[in-house]
Design a protein around this motif. Sequence first.
Motif, PDB file in Angstrom:
ATOM      1  N   MET A 164       0.832  -1.187   0.000  1.00 19.18           N
ATOM      2  CA  MET A 164       0.000   0.000   0.000  1.00 19.18           C
ATOM      3  C   MET A 164       0.868   1.239   0.000  1.00 19.18           C
ATOM      4  N   LEU A 165       0.281   2.384  -0.256  1.00 18.74           N
ATOM      5  CA  LEU A 165       1.049   3.621  -0.311  1.00 18.74           C
ATOM      6  C   LEU A 165       1.645   3.948   1.050  1.00 18.74           C
ATOM      7  N   ASP A 168       3.774   4.049  -4.397  1.00 16.49           N
ATOM      8  CA  ASP A 168       3.407   2.785  -3.785  1.00 16.49           C
ATOM      9  C   ASP A 168       4.666   1.983  -3.452  1.00 16.49           C
ATOM     10  N   HIS A 205      -6.266   7.518  -1.128  1.00 13.39           N
ATOM     11  CA  HIS A 205      -6.094   6.108  -1.435  1.00 13.39           C
ATOM     12  C   HIS A 205      -7.089   5.271  -0.653  1.00 13.39           C
ATOM     13  N   SER A 220      -8.085   1.699   0.998  1.00 13.04           N
ATOM     14  CA  SER A 220      -7.483   0.435   1.399  1.00 13.04           C
ATOM     15  C   SER A 220      -8.587  -0.553   1.747  1.00 13.04           C
TER      16      SER A 220
END
Length: 535
Positions: A1-2, A154, A201, A203
């Motif tokens: 994930m970022l 990322d 973003h 998730s």
Amino acid sequence: MLSRAFSSSSSGAGHHGIKSSSPFYRLVEGLKNNGKTCTVIESCCGGLINSGIMAIPGSSGVYYGGSVAYNTKRAKKLLCDDSKLHETLLANSSSSEAGAYIQSKLVWTGETAKAFCEHLNVDYAISEGGASGPTFRPEGLTKGFAALAIAGRDDKTGKVEVLAQKVIHSPHADRQKNMRLFADSAAELALETIMGISSKHESKSLSGASTEAGFWLNRATHLRTDQEALDKLEKHPNAKCVVLLDSNQCLMKSSEDGTFDNLIILPMDAPPIHDDFLPKSFLGLDPDQNPIFAVDITNKESISNDNLLIGGTFQNTRTHAPLLPAHENELALYATALSQWKRTHKFCSQCGSPLTPIQGGTCLKCTSCDNHSWPRQDPSIIVLVTNRNGDKALMARSPRHGPKLHTALAGFVEAGETFEQAVMREAFEETGIRVDPDSISYLSSQPWPFPRSCMIAFRATADDQDQEINIDPNELVSAYWFDKAKVQKAATVRGATMNHDVAAKALEEDSSLEVLIPPKGVVARTLIDNWLSDA
């Protein structure tokens, strides 16, 4: 994930006189602590964002330099000499109408943030573009604005995307003041976004549901009725907990100068805590999908290992939560609200039998008649009343406030009453001042679990500024009309000013202060700052 959610545990005062509460200081420290890097591309701030980062000792390890592109048409070399980027920016440029111009700057910042993140091979890029004044080309644009964007990479794929964008509108066209405002706002947005507070973003949660953009804490309501899942979450290797004492204090770490707090979030497998506390409450999932709980200790001596408190102290949530970063403030207030509710609701309102917590501690069930109850928030209005000229604000001091601390008027909304009616009634009952009904405008809201309020904030104008103030002595100690100069000076005082000792110390250090106001992070201060920013 970022790479968004990182520790901001630096809590000491800044080096070389730089306050640890500075967004640039906190941004650099967060990047350093987590081994991340950034760059900056700015326009109307003229280099203030770049220099703000460079001014922080140790920034060379996380900041590789940046660029200022004031004239896009002639600044191709300053835009990474990227022909494709330059063509995109020129194709989307607009200067004919205010709305279109602002939209073009959103495109500008989004594209440049991604390009600079790619070209400089950094983890994050901060981009700013807008118009600071004093003159403006687009029709209908009379005050400064800045479009801000944060791009990130990322960790796994290396793909770069825009994490957050925001438009800052200034109340004036003062170029110098706007450049400073926009630079500080860019640092704040970068800090919030990288910490995961305002990320764009999405998730995935444990069940595949998505977390809405703009929310750090996913309350994961779908998991509350799944006891098996909750049991597993409590034993999760990365499970954490917010620790409360007697429902009104949270375990925190403060800076040496008292201006900045951090919530200490302990792992669930920290040195054991005796059973002398309320059942755990499930708060939700953090951006990395780690479960977070709340534990309320009934007495400090029940902690079986003093190492639990090393580096931290229990601080009054009401006075110190406003100093926390936004996502930690939410955790502290949410945990406090649930704990206060469970302490004051032990018996069924239907039959009087004992209640037991279910659904991760977010619901209480009667052990006899099966009645269910949930925590509630009582609506309360808070209003900053100003005079017709807008240069004076009516603020009051209640008996619970420290010396000289004055704030906006507030009170509960009564049954059968609108928010607007409550604004008019409270202002008149507490101070004898009547407000213009047509002037009442909503600004913001804030949970305030002391014990269970939700503050709904309004601005209003006095019907006649010559009205005599007549306070209710049962509610207030004093109330005055304060001019902007006095309040602006009070706004420079940092720390937990709602704490009596902090207020007294501030007055001791500067005897010329005629008034103190609540700290940033409190909706009353949002109202005051909103008034101070009026042109």
